[in-house]
Design a protein around this motif. Structure first.
Motif, PDB file in Angstrom:
ATOM      1  N   VAL A 178       0.808  -1.213   0.000  1.00  0.00           N
ATOM      2  CA  VAL A 178       0.000   0.000   0.000  1.00  0.00           C
ATOM      3  C   VAL A 178       0.843   1.265   0.000  1.00  0.00           C
ATOM      4  O   VAL A 178       0.308   2.358  -0.177  1.00  0.00           O
ATOM      5  CB  VAL A 178      -0.957   0.018   1.221  1.00  0.00           C
ATOM      6  N   ASP A 179       2.155   1.150   0.187  1.00  0.00           N
ATOM      7  CA  ASP A 179       2.989   2.342   0.260  1.00  0.00           C
ATOM      8  C   ASP A 179       3.452   2.830  -1.108  1.00  0.00           C
ATOM      9  O   ASP A 179       4.136   3.837  -1.195  1.00  0.00           O
ATOM     10  CB  ASP A 179       4.185   2.101   1.170  1.00  0.00           C
ATOM     11  N   ILE A 180       3.082   2.131  -2.167  1.00  0.00           N
ATOM     12  CA  ILE A 180       3.406   2.582  -3.519  1.00  0.00           C
ATOM     13  C   ILE A 180       2.144   2.493  -4.373  1.00  0.00           C
ATOM     14  O   ILE A 180       1.210   1.772  -4.053  1.00  0.00           O
ATOM     15  CB  ILE A 180       4.524   1.736  -4.162  1.00  0.00           C
ATOM     16  N   THR A 181       2.136   3.252  -5.431  1.00  0.00           N
ATOM     17  CA  THR A 181       1.034   3.178  -6.384  1.00  0.00           C
ATOM     18  C   THR A 181       1.615   3.038  -7.782  1.00  0.00           C
ATOM     19  O   THR A 181       2.713   3.514  -8.067  1.00  0.00           O
ATOM     20  CB  THR A 181       0.130   4.416  -6.297  1.00  0.00           C
TER      21      THR A 181
ATOM     22  N   ASP B  13      -5.314   9.479  -6.834  1.00  0.00           N
ATOM     23  CA  ASP B  13      -6.532   9.505  -6.020  1.00  0.00           C
ATOM     24  C   ASP B  13      -7.431   8.311  -6.315  1.00  0.00           C
ATOM     25  O   ASP B  13      -8.286   7.961  -5.498  1.00  0.00           O
ATOM     26  CB  ASP B  13      -7.316  10.796  -6.278  1.00  0.00           C
ATOM     27  N   TRP B  14      -7.265   7.689  -7.453  1.00  0.00           N
ATOM     28  CA  TRP B  14      -8.091   6.540  -7.820  1.00  0.00           C
ATOM     29  C   TRP B  14      -7.580   5.232  -7.230  1.00  0.00           C
ATOM     30  O   TRP B  14      -8.257   4.213  -7.303  1.00  0.00           O
ATOM     31  CB  TRP B  14      -8.168   6.416  -9.347  1.00  0.00           C
ATOM     32  N   ASP B  15      -6.392   5.248  -6.659  1.00  0.00           N
ATOM     33  CA  ASP B  15      -5.860   4.048  -6.008  1.00  0.00           C
ATOM     34  C   ASP B  15      -6.420   3.974  -4.598  1.00  0.00           C
ATOM     35  O   ASP B  15      -6.024   4.711  -3.707  1.00  0.00           O
ATOM     36  CB  ASP B  15      -4.329   4.098  -5.980  1.00  0.00           C
ATOM     37  N   TRP B  16      -7.347   3.096  -4.353  1.00  0.00           N
ATOM     38  CA  TRP B  16      -8.095   3.049  -3.101  1.00  0.00           C
ATOM     39  C   TRP B  16      -7.270   2.509  -1.946  1.00  0.00           C
ATOM     40  O   TRP B  16      -7.708   2.577  -0.811  1.00  0.00           O
ATOM     41  CB  TRP B  16      -9.355   2.216  -3.284  1.00  0.00           C
ATOM     42  N   SER B  17      -6.129   1.962  -2.191  1.00  0.00           N
ATOM     43  CA  SER B  17      -5.267   1.514  -1.099  1.00  0.00           C
ATOM     44  C   SER B  17      -4.194   2.542  -0.780  1.00  0.00           C
ATOM     45  O   SER B  17      -3.814   2.698   0.376  1.00  0.00           O
ATOM     46  CB  SER B  17      -4.594   0.201  -1.465  1.00  0.00           C
ATOM     47  N   PHE B  18      -3.711   3.232  -1.771  1.00  0.00           N
ATOM     48  CA  PHE B  18      -2.637   4.202  -1.566  1.00  0.00           C
ATOM     49  C   PHE B  18      -3.154   5.459  -0.877  1.00  0.00           C
ATOM     50  O   PHE B  18      -2.488   6.013  -0.003  1.00  0.00           O
ATOM     51  CB  PHE B  18      -2.006   4.551  -2.916  1.00  0.00           C
ATOM     52  N   GLN B  19      -4.347   5.901  -1.229  1.00  0.00           N
ATOM     53  CA  GLN B  19      -4.888   7.137  -0.669  1.00  0.00           C
ATOM     54  C   GLN B  19      -5.090   7.051   0.848  1.00  0.00           C
ATOM     55  O   GLN B  19      -4.664   7.954   1.569  1.00  0.00           O
ATOM     56  CB  GLN B  19      -6.191   7.479  -1.382  1.00  0.00           C
TER      57      GLN B  19
END
Length: 140
Positions: free
Chosen positions: A111-114, A122-128
């Motif tokens: 989750v610490d990278i996208t 903003d569309w990455d629901w784990s990174f945000q």
């Protein structure tokens, strides 16, 4: 973050269940026994190629700076090694896929990278949520 961890756990459990199921089937082991000649040929071909690249070519055919010492030997070895490398490369795709698949799954659920560009992160629901949590902890 919890959703990402739960999805990774579900996917991991499904893959492990599928792997153990396949390994417990007698048909799988019968198929592997049927391919035993192919495995032996593959191992011998790989060992032959490794030996040629390690012992024959550097000592007897080509110098350290790339000059060819024996042109007739090189004329025979080069097409053979080209074909051998093509066959070994095409067949080792399966082995590489099996070896790298767990790493890719672990890396995908970080989750610490996208993988998205910065304007679409903003569309990455784990990174945000991860970035929000880090910023909140940093401000305290």
């Amino acid at each position: 973050l919890i959703g990402n961890a739960a999805m990774a756990l579900v996917l991991l459990m499904f893959i492990l269940w599928l792997l153990f199921l396949v390994l417990s089937l007698p048909q799988f082991w019968q198929m592997m026994w049927g391919f035993r000649k192919w495995w032996i040929v593959y191992g011998l071909t790989y060992a032959t190629r490794w030996s040629i690249f390690r012992f024959v070519i550097p000592q007897k055919v080509v110098t350290d700076d790339g000059a060819v010492l024996r042109r007739r030997v090189w004329d025979l070895v080069f097409p053979t090694l080209t074909l051998l490398n093509f066959v070994l490369g095409a067949t080792s795709v399966v082995i590489r896929s099996v070896v790298i698949a767990p790493y890719l799954l672990i890396h995908f659920f970080r989750v610490d990278i996208t993988y998205l560009p910065s304007d679409l992160c903003d569309w990455d629901w784990s990174f945000q949520p991860f970035v929000s949590l880090v910023l909140h902890s940093y401000r305290r």
